[in-house]
Design a protein around this motif. Structure first.
Motif, short mmCIF file in Angstrom:
data_model
loop_
_atom_site.label_atom_id
_atom_site.label_comp_id
_atom_site.label_asym_id
_atom_site.label_seq_id
_atom_site.Cartn_x
_atom_site.Cartn_y
_atom_site.Cartn_z
N THR A 105 67.97 -35.73 -14.11
CA THR A 105 68.49 -34.54 -13.43
C THR A 105 67.95 -34.46 -12.00
N VAL A 106 66.66 -34.74 -11.85
CA VAL A 106 66.05 -34.73 -10.52
C VAL A 106 66.68 -35.82 -9.64
N ALA A 107 66.93 -36.98 -10.22
CA ALA A 107 67.53 -38.07 -9.46
C ALA A 107 68.96 -37.76 -9.03
N ALA A 108 69.70 -37.05 -9.87
CA ALA A 108 71.11 -36.76 -9.57
C ALA A 108 71.29 -35.58 -8.63
N THR A 109 70.33 -34.65 -8.64
CA THR A 109 70.50 -33.39 -7.89
C THR A 109 70.79 -33.58 -6.40
N PRO A 110 70.07 -34.43 -5.66
CA PRO A 110 70.37 -34.58 -4.23
C PRO A 110 71.80 -35.06 -3.97
N PHE A 111 72.29 -35.95 -4.81
CA PHE A 111 73.66 -36.45 -4.65
C PHE A 111 74.68 -35.33 -4.89
N ALA B 215 79.31 -39.81 -12.26
CA ALA B 215 79.70 -39.13 -11.03
C ALA B 215 79.05 -39.72 -9.78
N ILE B 216 78.04 -40.56 -9.96
CA ILE B 216 77.34 -41.12 -8.80
C ILE B 216 77.47 -42.65 -8.76
N VAL B 217 76.91 -43.33 -9.75
CA VAL B 217 76.95 -44.79 -9.74
C VAL B 217 78.38 -45.31 -9.82
N PRO C 281 80.55 -39.09 -2.18
CA PRO C 281 79.83 -37.82 -2.26
C PRO C 281 80.65 -36.69 -2.87
N VAL C 282 81.93 -36.63 -2.53
CA VAL C 282 82.79 -35.59 -3.09
C VAL C 282 82.88 -35.74 -4.60
N MET C 283 82.99 -36.99 -5.07
CA MET C 283 83.10 -37.21 -6.51
C MET C 283 81.80 -36.92 -7.24
N ALA C 284 80.66 -37.01 -6.54
CA ALA C 284 79.39 -36.64 -7.18
C ALA C 284 79.43 -35.18 -7.61
N PHE C 285 80.01 -34.34 -6.76
CA PHE C 285 80.12 -32.91 -7.09
C PHE C 285 81.23 -32.66 -8.10
N LEU C 286 82.43 -33.19 -7.83
CA LEU C 286 83.55 -32.97 -8.74
C LEU C 286 83.26 -33.53 -10.13
N GLY C 287 82.67 -34.73 -10.18
CA GLY C 287 82.36 -35.33 -11.47
C GLY C 287 81.35 -34.53 -12.26
N THR C 288 80.37 -33.96 -11.58
CA THR C 288 79.38 -33.14 -12.27
C THR C 288 80.00 -31.87 -12.81
N ILE C 289 80.89 -31.25 -12.04
CA ILE C 289 81.60 -30.06 -12.53
C ILE C 289 82.43 -30.41 -13.76
N VAL C 290 83.10 -31.56 -13.71
CA VAL C 290 83.88 -32.01 -14.86
C VAL C 290 82.99 -32.18 -16.09
N LEU C 291 81.85 -32.83 -15.91
CA LEU C 291 80.93 -33.05 -17.03
C LEU C 291 80.37 -31.74 -17.57
N LEU D 30 73.04 -33.62 -18.85
CA LEU D 30 74.03 -33.53 -17.76
C LEU D 30 73.62 -34.38 -16.56
N GLY D 31 72.33 -34.35 -16.22
CA GLY D 31 71.86 -35.13 -15.08
C GLY D 31 72.06 -36.62 -15.29
N ALA D 32 71.75 -37.11 -16.49
CA ALA D 32 71.92 -38.53 -16.78
C ALA D 32 73.39 -38.92 -16.76
N ASN D 33 74.24 -38.10 -17.37
CA ASN D 33 75.67 -38.39 -17.39
C ASN D 33 76.26 -38.32 -15.98
#
Length: 236
Positions: free
Chosen positions: A17-23, A116-118, A83-93, A108-111
């Motif tokens: 979660t910490v790793a995903a948050t900045p993205f 949504a990032i990689v 970057p846009v998909m990092a946010f949209l993908g997280t909302i989707v998840l 959620l952070g791992a997913n």
């Protein structure tokens, strides 16, 4: 494959979660900027999010009692950048976890990190490489969708390998085992997603060509080129 609720050790769930948050925060800023600078892109943004939601909500039986699904993030990465998909993908998840019990809140952070990032970044890098090599547009879209899907599952395999190291071969051995199950079985689905992405992009080219030009998905044609119907209709 969304990692289910409570499946990861708490420390690792927090770490991802910490790793995903900045993205995700960067992605939220990118979405706000995109809407502010191009208000007309709101519909396409919504379509990209909906496409990801629908595809990634499809659960297909896989080996060992697990399930597989497309991701749909590659197309959004091509249209709006990762970057846009990092946010949209997280909302989707998040909505899938709350409404469909697909994934979880603690995971959620791992997913988000994997799907949504990689996934979007690998897909977008493949797209840029295809454009650099002057490959046809359809080839680039297929490659972006294929690699973003496969990269998501490879990242998830790494996450599971770290969480559940093999007793004899450790984390590396566990990662290899998860890759042999999830990544290999995902290849046919990634191919199907690639072809679907090409079809969807062709439709978008016809109905939203000017918007795709504004988003710099493909170069704006000069009048001299667009006067030739044969060339003008070839977006590759």
């Amino acid at each position: 494959m969304h990692i289910a609720e409570g499946f990861l050790p708490p420390v690792q769930a927090v770490a991802w979660t910490v790793a995903a948050t900045p993205f995700v925060i960067h992605g939220a800023v990118a979405v706000v900027r995109q809407v502010r600078e191009n208000p007309e892109s709101r519909l396409l943004l919504g379509a990209a999010g909906a496409f990801t939601f629908v595809l990634s909500a499809i659960k297909l039986p896989s080996v060992t009692g697990s399930s597989s699904h497309p991701t749909g993030t590659g197309l959004g990465a091509v249209l709006f950048r990762p970057p846009v998909m990092a946010f949209l993908g997280t909302i989707v998840l998040l909505f899938q976890a709350l409404l469909l019990a697909h994934g979880g809140i603690t995971t959620l952070g791992a997913n988000a990190f994997s799907m949504a990032i990689v996934g979007p970044w690998i897909g977008y890098a493949t797209w840029r490489l295809a454009r650099l090599l002057q490959a046809p547009m359809a080839v680039g879209i297929f490659a972006a969708m294929f690699t973003s899907d496969l990269a998501t599952y490879c990242m998830t395999s790494v996450q599971l390998g770290i969480a559940f190291p093999d007793a004899s071969s450790g984390i590396l051995g566990s990662v290899v085992k998860f890759l042999s199950i999830f990544a290999v079985s995902q290849i046919p689905l990634a191919v199907i997603e690639g072809f679907l992405g090409v079809l969807v992009f062709q439709v978008l080219t016809r109905i939203a060509g000017p918007e795709l030009e504004r988003l710099k998905v493909f170069a704006k044609k000069s009048p001299a080129v667009s006067d030739d119907p044969k060339v003008a209709n070839d977006v590759s």
